[in-house]
Design a protein around this motif. Sequence first.
Motif, mmCIF file in Angstrom:
data_model
loop_
_atom_site.group_PDB
_atom_site.id
_atom_site.type_symbol
_atom_site.label_atom_id
_atom_site.label_comp_id
_atom_site.label_asym_id
_atom_site.label_seq_id
_atom_site.Cartn_x
_atom_site.Cartn_y
_atom_site.Cartn_z
ATOM 1 N N VAL A 2 0.547 -1.214 -0.121
ATOM 2 C CA VAL A 2 0.114 0.205 0.001
ATOM 3 C C VAL A 2 1.068 0.641 0.097
ATOM 4 O O VAL A 2 1.710 1.328 1.039
ATOM 5 N N ILE A 3 0.685 2.586 -0.675
ATOM 6 C CA ILE A 3 1.321 3.389 -0.834
ATOM 7 C C ILE A 3 -0.110 4.908 0.209
ATOM 8 O O ILE A 3 -1.190 3.918 0.262
ATOM 9 N N ASP A 4 1.117 5.288 1.174
ATOM 10 C CA ASP A 4 0.194 5.938 1.704
ATOM 11 C C ASP A 4 0.295 7.775 1.140
ATOM 12 O O ASP A 4 1.609 8.105 1.550
ATOM 13 N N VAL A 5 -0.471 8.078 0.683
ATOM 14 C CA VAL A 5 -0.157 9.221 -0.269
ATOM 15 C C VAL A 5 -1.019 10.815 0.933
ATOM 16 O O VAL A 5 -1.208 10.811 1.988
ATOM 17 N N GLY A 6 0.556 11.118 0.975
ATOM 18 C CA GLY A 6 0.720 12.678 1.912
ATOM 19 C C GLY A 6 0.332 12.432 3.492
ATOM 20 O O GLY A 6 -0.095 11.933 4.123
ATOM 21 N N CYS A 7 1.744 10.772 3.734
ATOM 22 C CA CYS A 7 0.993 10.122 4.514
ATOM 23 C C CYS A 7 1.493 10.927 6.612
ATOM 24 O O CYS A 7 1.646 9.973 7.513
ATOM 25 N N GLY A 8 2.228 11.719 6.159
ATOM 26 C CA GLY A 8 2.720 13.453 6.744
ATOM 27 C C GLY A 8 2.742 12.668 7.963
ATOM 28 O O GLY A 8 4.204 12.167 7.391
ATOM 29 N N THR A 9 2.450 12.560 9.138
ATOM 30 C CA THR A 9 3.882 12.201 10.227
ATOM 31 C C THR A 9 3.576 10.407 10.682
ATOM 32 O O THR A 9 4.241 9.874 10.941
ATOM 33 N N THR A 49 0.685 8.616 10.826
ATOM 34 C CA THR A 49 -0.606 8.537 11.280
ATOM 35 C C THR A 49 -0.915 6.714 10.618
ATOM 36 O O THR A 49 -1.866 5.626 11.158
ATOM 37 N N LEU A 50 -1.495 7.309 9.893
ATOM 38 C CA LEU A 50 -2.788 6.539 9.215
ATOM 39 C C LEU A 50 -1.734 5.437 8.594
ATOM 40 O O LEU A 50 -2.276 4.087 8.715
ATOM 41 N N ASP A 103 -1.204 -2.757 -4.017
ATOM 42 C CA ASP A 103 -2.541 -3.083 -3.928
ATOM 43 C C ASP A 103 -3.603 -2.684 -3.728
ATOM 44 O O ASP A 103 -4.752 -2.322 -3.709
ATOM 45 N N ALA A 104 -2.415 -1.174 -3.039
ATOM 46 C CA ALA A 104 -3.896 -0.106 -2.455
ATOM 47 C C ALA A 104 -3.339 0.885 -2.289
ATOM 48 O O ALA A 104 -1.838 1.271 -2.048
ATOM 49 N N VAL A 105 -3.493 1.983 -2.469
ATOM 50 C CA VAL A 105 -3.661 3.448 -2.447
ATOM 51 C C VAL A 105 -4.152 4.396 -1.379
ATOM 52 O O VAL A 105 -5.621 4.355 -1.413
ATOM 53 N N ALA A 106 -3.891 4.474 0.075
ATOM 54 C CA ALA A 106 -5.019 5.732 0.103
ATOM 55 C C ALA A 106 -4.456 6.611 0.581
ATOM 56 O O ALA A 106 -3.166 7.077 0.501
ATOM 57 N N ALA A 107 -4.803 7.821 1.336
ATOM 58 C CA ALA A 107 -4.818 8.615 1.930
ATOM 59 C C ALA A 107 -5.342 9.136 2.615
ATOM 60 O O ALA A 107 -6.957 9.195 2.488
ATOM 61 N N GLY A 108 -4.806 9.695 3.456
ATOM 62 C CA GLY A 108 -6.276 9.911 4.707
ATOM 63 C C GLY A 108 -5.713 11.862 5.013
ATOM 64 O O GLY A 108 -4.289 11.992 5.399
ATOM 65 N N GLN A 109 -6.769 11.923 5.622
ATOM 66 C CA GLN A 109 -6.529 13.942 6.007
ATOM 67 C C GLN A 109 -5.717 14.617 4.540
ATOM 68 O O GLN A 109 -5.224 15.712 4.792
ATOM 69 N N SER A 110 -5.872 13.861 3.552
ATOM 70 C CA SER A 110 -4.756 14.119 2.227
ATOM 71 C C SER A 110 -5.242 14.416 0.413
ATOM 72 O O SER A 110 -4.216 15.556 -0.162
ATOM 73 N N TRP A 111 -6.331 13.882 0.590
ATOM 74 C CA TRP A 111 -6.400 13.927 -1.216
ATOM 75 C C TRP A 111 -7.129 15.238 -1.342
ATOM 76 O O TRP A 111 -6.597 15.871 -2.778
ATOM 77 N N HIS A 112 -7.155 16.596 -1.013
ATOM 78 C CA HIS A 112 -7.915 17.439 -1.409
ATOM 79 C C HIS A 112 -6.568 18.240 -1.703
ATOM 80 O O HIS A 112 -7.247 19.283 -2.309
#
Length: 272
Positions: free
Chosen positions: A56-63, A65-66, A113-122
């Motif tokens: 999985v890719i975490d887009v705009g992962c920040g610190t 958390t996700l 397999d997955a791309v996730a974005a927590g509080q970042s896709w905007h």
Amino acid sequence: MPTLGEKPEQVDSGKKLREKLAGSFGSEAARYDRTRPPYPDELVARIVKASPGPRVIDVGCGTGTLSRQLKAAGFEVLGVEHDELMAEAARATGIPVDVSKFEAWDPAGREFDAVAAGQSWHWVDPEQGPRQVARLLRPGGLFVALWHVFSTPDPIAQALAGAYEEVAPDAKLLVGHSRDEAVGFYRAGCTRTADAFVNTGEFSNPDQWSVSWDQSYTTAEYLDLLLTMSPLALLTSDQVTGLLEKVSAAIDAHGGTFTSNYETVAVAVTRN
């Protein structure tokens, strides 16, 4: 879909302003990691169930958390984060991170397999973003974007709106909204996001998920959280001080503590 619920046209009046807001978090990385809540376990479990595999890719992962939650659930996580300070904070917790804007990131031929974005896709370009996700995902792969909808009791929300209006009347930010308005705003944004993906012809099976939960705050804890919100990047230090003083007085008058009812919403689509 910015964090406090302000309308995109009110915040993003130009590319430079958008970049300023998007880059406002790194200097507060430690505070951000301390105050921003994690994602409900139920939604993390849904991501695990819906993903065809662990990469999985975490887009705009920040610190991170996700990322940390996904890693704990068994995923092999790689963060992509444009802010070096935020990336450093995530790496310090054991998350590998590539520093890049997501749209410009080179996956070097890798498939996920997955791309996730927590509080970042905007913060991602609405046209380039879905195309980049399509390049990264294997057939059947999952894209999911999540947002916390922050809402507070009416006296606190009204005090926040009044404080913004008094200290920064020209900012014209939409704050102090009702919970129903905020949830409706974010759900409409999820629908627009799903449409943007499906309209590429590369994605199908749009779905929306949500979980409601509560979080209690003291005056100090809520002010700490406020300092991580992007609208404050538009204010001078004196304006920030004035705003915090007014909100602090309102919470103290409310008893020095309150419970915030969160709605975490998510939109998911599948790669054809």
